[in-house]
Motif scaffolding. Structure first.
Motif, mmCIF file in Angstrom:
data_model
loop_
_atom_site.group_PDB
_atom_site.id
_atom_site.type_symbol
_atom_site.label_atom_id
_atom_site.label_comp_id
_atom_site.label_asym_id
_atom_site.label_seq_id
_atom_site.Cartn_x
_atom_site.Cartn_y
_atom_site.Cartn_z
ATOM 1 N N HIS A 65 -0.158 -0.331 7.694
ATOM 2 C CA HIS A 65 0.058 0.673 6.652
ATOM 3 C C HIS A 65 -0.715 0.351 5.369
ATOM 4 O O HIS A 65 -0.709 1.124 4.421
ATOM 5 C CB HIS A 65 1.559 0.894 6.381
ATOM 6 N N HIS A 90 10.002 6.792 11.305
ATOM 7 C CA HIS A 90 9.149 5.721 10.797
ATOM 8 C C HIS A 90 9.966 4.441 10.659
ATOM 9 O O HIS A 90 11.043 4.460 10.084
ATOM 10 C CB HIS A 90 8.573 6.133 9.435
ATOM 11 N N VAL A 91 9.440 3.355 11.197
ATOM 12 C CA VAL A 91 10.124 2.052 11.092
ATOM 13 C C VAL A 91 9.163 1.052 10.469
ATOM 14 O O VAL A 91 8.026 0.914 10.922
ATOM 15 C CB VAL A 91 10.544 1.544 12.503
ATOM 16 N N HIS A 92 9.597 0.360 9.417
ATOM 17 C CA HIS A 92 8.771 -0.678 8.792
ATOM 18 C C HIS A 92 8.993 -1.961 9.574
ATOM 19 O O HIS A 92 10.012 -2.624 9.418
ATOM 20 C CB HIS A 92 9.166 -0.876 7.333
ATOM 21 N N CYS A 98 3.668 -0.875 10.716
ATOM 22 C CA CYS A 98 4.590 0.252 10.847
ATOM 23 C C CYS A 98 4.621 0.765 12.286
ATOM 24 O O CYS A 98 3.612 0.730 12.977
ATOM 25 C CB CYS A 98 4.136 1.410 9.964
HETATM 26 NI NI NI Z 1 6.199 1.455 7.166
#
Ligand code: NI
Length: 136
Positions: A65, A90-92, A98
């Motif tokens: 990202h 969306h998952v960090h 990401c």
């Molecule tokens: Ni993210």
């Protein structure tokens, strides 16, 4: 739920042995469960080969990202195809990694083109499209 119909299948002993091993390894509760899933998978694959078949799917992307241009492009492409993008998750994952899952719906060929366009962007580490028929 539709009505269940029983039908019998003739098959060689050795093939049935292999199939039973497969069912056990894949943890299918019964042979019928396995056969149903294999039939659905086969029909779905076939449907996806038909261009205009109404389909649904998820595109899973893993990307860096910190690439600002990539983020912008991902959003721009999705907005350009808003009629086929149903939702995104969306998952960090880590500091700079990401995971994004994009739910898609529309004609099979359009979804495949859209997935290829997104997956092909510079900075995408992984992209996988999982397809499903939007019809039973
Ligand atoms: Ni993210």
């Amino acid at each position: 739920m539709s009505k269940i119909t029983r039908f019998s299948v003739s098959v060689e002993d050795d093939l049935l042995e292999k199939f039973d091993r497969f069912c056990k390894e894949e943890r299918f509760a019964t042979r019928s469960e396995a056969v149903r899933q294999i039939i659905r998978d086969t029909l779905t694959r076939r449907a996806w080969e038909g261009k205009t078949h109404e389909a649904a799917g998820t595109l899973t992307l893993v990307y860096d990202h910190h690439r600002a241009l990539l983020r912008d492009k991902l959003l721009a492409v999705q907005h350009d195809h808003a009629d086929h993008v149903v939702a995104t998750l969306h998952v960090h994952l880590e500091h700079d990694l990401c995971l994004e899952v994009i739910a898609l719906r529309g004609p099979a060929d359009k979804l495949q083109q859209l997935a290829a366009q997104l997956r092909g962007l510079k900075g995408i580490f992984k992209g996988e499209l999982v397809m499903a028929s939007a019809q039973t």
